[in-house]
Design an enzyme around this catalytic site. Structure first.
Site, PDB file in Angstrom:
ATOM      1  CE  LYS A 173     -90.440 -25.784  58.941  1.00  0.00           C
ATOM      2  NZ  LYS A 173     -91.809 -25.913  58.612  1.00  0.00           N
ATOM      3  CD  GLU A 201     -94.011 -16.115  44.205  1.00  0.00           C
ATOM      4  OE1 GLU A 201     -93.362 -16.113  45.260  1.00  0.00           O
ATOM      5  OE2 GLU A 201     -94.037 -17.076  43.424  1.00  0.00           O
ATOM      6  CD  GLU A 222     -89.665 -23.470  42.822  1.00  0.00           C
ATOM      7  OE1 GLU A 222     -89.667 -22.216  42.832  1.00  0.00           O
ATOM      8  OE2 GLU A 222     -90.690 -24.149  42.906  1.00  0.00           O
ATOM      9  CB  CYS A 267     -93.299 -21.259  42.302  1.00  0.00           C
ATOM     10  SG  CYS A 267     -93.371 -22.043  43.873  1.00  0.00           S
TER      11      CYS A 267
END
Ligand code: ADP
Length: 499
Positions: free
Chosen positions: A190, A401, A264, A299
């Site tokens: 996806k 983040e 992750e 990330c």
């Protein structure tokens, strides 16, 4: 097509149009069953460049059924043959590097020269690495009893669901599908709603080599398309890269089905600069580690720079000088170093963090570069990289983040304080320490709570090196042999009674 093979299309606009509105299921480009699509926008101009299939549960069902049908034959193909086919895919991709780098630039706004081309070249490398590992899918013989031969077999899980983010969509696609396929699984991918085109093109290229149904891809939004993929009874494993919130939702659904996941989930990675560090190298490492060329949308971005107070000002000045020398501009222009933010929503989020930093007493915003003045780029989502000094580690900017070009530079006065600041975070993906002292380097590499620690460098994930986080950064490893064996196979114990 030439000789039945796809030829590279260097006109990214044209290619984006050719791919408009399609999924790839059972070897064929097909629209969503409902015929619905959603727009794909070039973040450098704000203009619509294409559409993507708006897939829902019925489309996911069709893709999973195709993967299920293909799985027994694929699993029955000798492992080294599967690997050879994956290597053949890599060779095809090598011919499409220019095309893919232009297409991913068009849909993500990442700079062609500094980002997209490296990503496009990297996917072939990842496939070549895994393609050579077919014969490593070995079991063991176990000294259980002399009258019984006891062995283990490594078997594929079945159908794997791979859910992608938008920041390095092709590379993350390769990290997920290559080990899954070599291990004998079939896959339904996806794509991320912001960046579905380049990954669709990669899957189309790979489908020239792979048997139909082995690799399928659907586009759509999380709740309508991602959630049914995770929930599908025939999907035996999910590998996901994205936010912590979505990772937890996926983990809960997976728990109900008792299936394994690889998650992750991002980071707030510390970079410790000790007073004895080579400051020029550390500054260059800060620029690379922060992924300024990708507008910090990574990330593993070194977004918390912890710097000894004796070298703090000099370090900040050196990093600023390096970033100031970079050009923000049209992502397709070879002269551009830094492109855009991915989407309006992300732009607003990044801007709100910058505003919060500015509004914080004692914080100073060290802004870098200049914004492009070309009127053609007036609708572009460009942001000036900014380093905040004077923030504490418990400020929102240092804890959350941001996924943008926003760095917190925090002073420390001794090594123990640096270590404690570094580990005082809910994340644990990457970390780095910059020092000439071996004892400090060894100590920090053991005590830093992160899955990927570097000393005096800040390179990105590489084929062969296990990559994955601890704490809120996720579960499981990617990019390595271990990732394939532990996360894309299941072990069976077999006992032969020889009496
Ligand atoms: P980001 O905020 O960076 O876009 P997300 O975690 O929201 O990160 O998205 C990462 C990927 O997960 C995207 O492909 C997105 O569509 C997908 N996704 C979002 N919500 C869900 C969900 N509930 N189930 C499965 N996939 C989802």
């Amino acid at each position: 097509m030439v000789d039945g093979k796809l030829v590279p299309v260097l006109d990214a606009q044209k290619l984006a149009q050719n791919l408009s509105g399609f999924n790839l299921i059972d070897g064929a480009l097909v629209p969503a069953l409902s015929g619905r699509t959603f727009p794909i926008v070039n973040p450098a101009t704000g203009l619509e460049i294409s559409t993507a299939a708006f897939s829902v549960v019925q489309d996911v069902d069709a893709a999973v059924e195709a993967a299920q049908r293909a799985q027994p034959d694929w699993a029955g193909t000798p492992a080294r043959r599967r690997g050879a086919l994956v290597m053949e895919c890599a060779r095809l991709l090598e011919a499409h590097v220019q095309e893919l780098s232009r297409l991913v630039t068009l849909e993500t706004g990442k700079a062609l020269r500094t980002e997209s081309r490296t990503e496009a070249a990297g996917i072939a490398d990842m496939l070549l690495f895994y393609g050579g590992l077919g014969s490593e899918l070995k079991g063991e013989t176990i000294p259980h009893r002399p009258d019984m031969l006891t062995i283990t077999l490594r078997e594929p899980i079945g159908v794997v669901g791979a859910i992608l983010p938008w920041n390095a969509p092709m590379y993350i696609l390769a990290m997920k599908i290559a080990p899954a396929l070599v291990a004998g699984n079939t896959v339904v991918v996806k794509s991320a709603e912001e960046a579905p085109l380049a990954v669709l093109r990669v899957c189309q290229i790979l489908n020239q080599v792979l048997p139909k149904g082995v690799l399928n891809i659907v586009s759509g939004y999380g709740p309508e398309c991602g959630a049914p993929l995770v929930a599908h009874a025939a999907v035996g494993k999910i590998t996901f890269t994205g936010s912590v919130e979505t990772g937890k939702i996926i983990y809960r659904t997976a728990a109900d089905k008792l299936i394994p996941v690889t998650l992750e989930l991002g980071g707030k990675s510390p970079m410790i600069v000790m007073p004895d560090a080579d400051l020029d190298k550390a500054a260059a490492g800060a620029v690379a580690g922060m992924r300024f060329t990708r507008q910090g949308q990574s990330c593993s971005a070194s977004s918390r720079m912890l710097v000894h107070s004796s070298v703090h000002d000099e370090f900040v000045a050196k990093v600023k000088a390096l970033v100031d020398a970079m050009k923000i501009g049209d992502p397709m222009d070879e002269a551009t170093d830094i492109g855009t933010i991915i989407s309006r929503g992300q732009y607003d989020k990044v801007s709100s963090y910058i505003a919060a930093g500015r509004a914080t007493a004692d914080a100073t915003a060290v802004e870098c570069c200049t914004l492009p003045t070309d009127p053609g780029l007036g609708g572009g989502l460009f942001v000036r990289p900014v380093m905040f000094t004077g923030l504490t580690n418990d400020s929102r900017l240092a804890r959350e983040e941001i996924f943008g070009p926003v760095v917190c530079v925090i002073k420390f006065s001794d090594y123990e304080e640096a270590l404690s600041l570094a580990n005082d975070t809910s994340y644990g993906l990457t970390a780095s320490v910059w020092t000439r002292d071996l004892k400090t380097a060894l100590d920090a590499s053991q005590k830093l709570q992160a899955g990927f620690v570097q000393v005096n460098q800040n390179i990105v994930a590489q084929p062969g090196l296990s990559y994955g986080g601890v704490k809120n950064s996720g579960l499981g490893k990617e990019a390595s042999l271990e990732a394939m064996l532990d996360h894309f196979t299941q072990k069976k114990t077999v006992i032969f009674n020889m009496q």
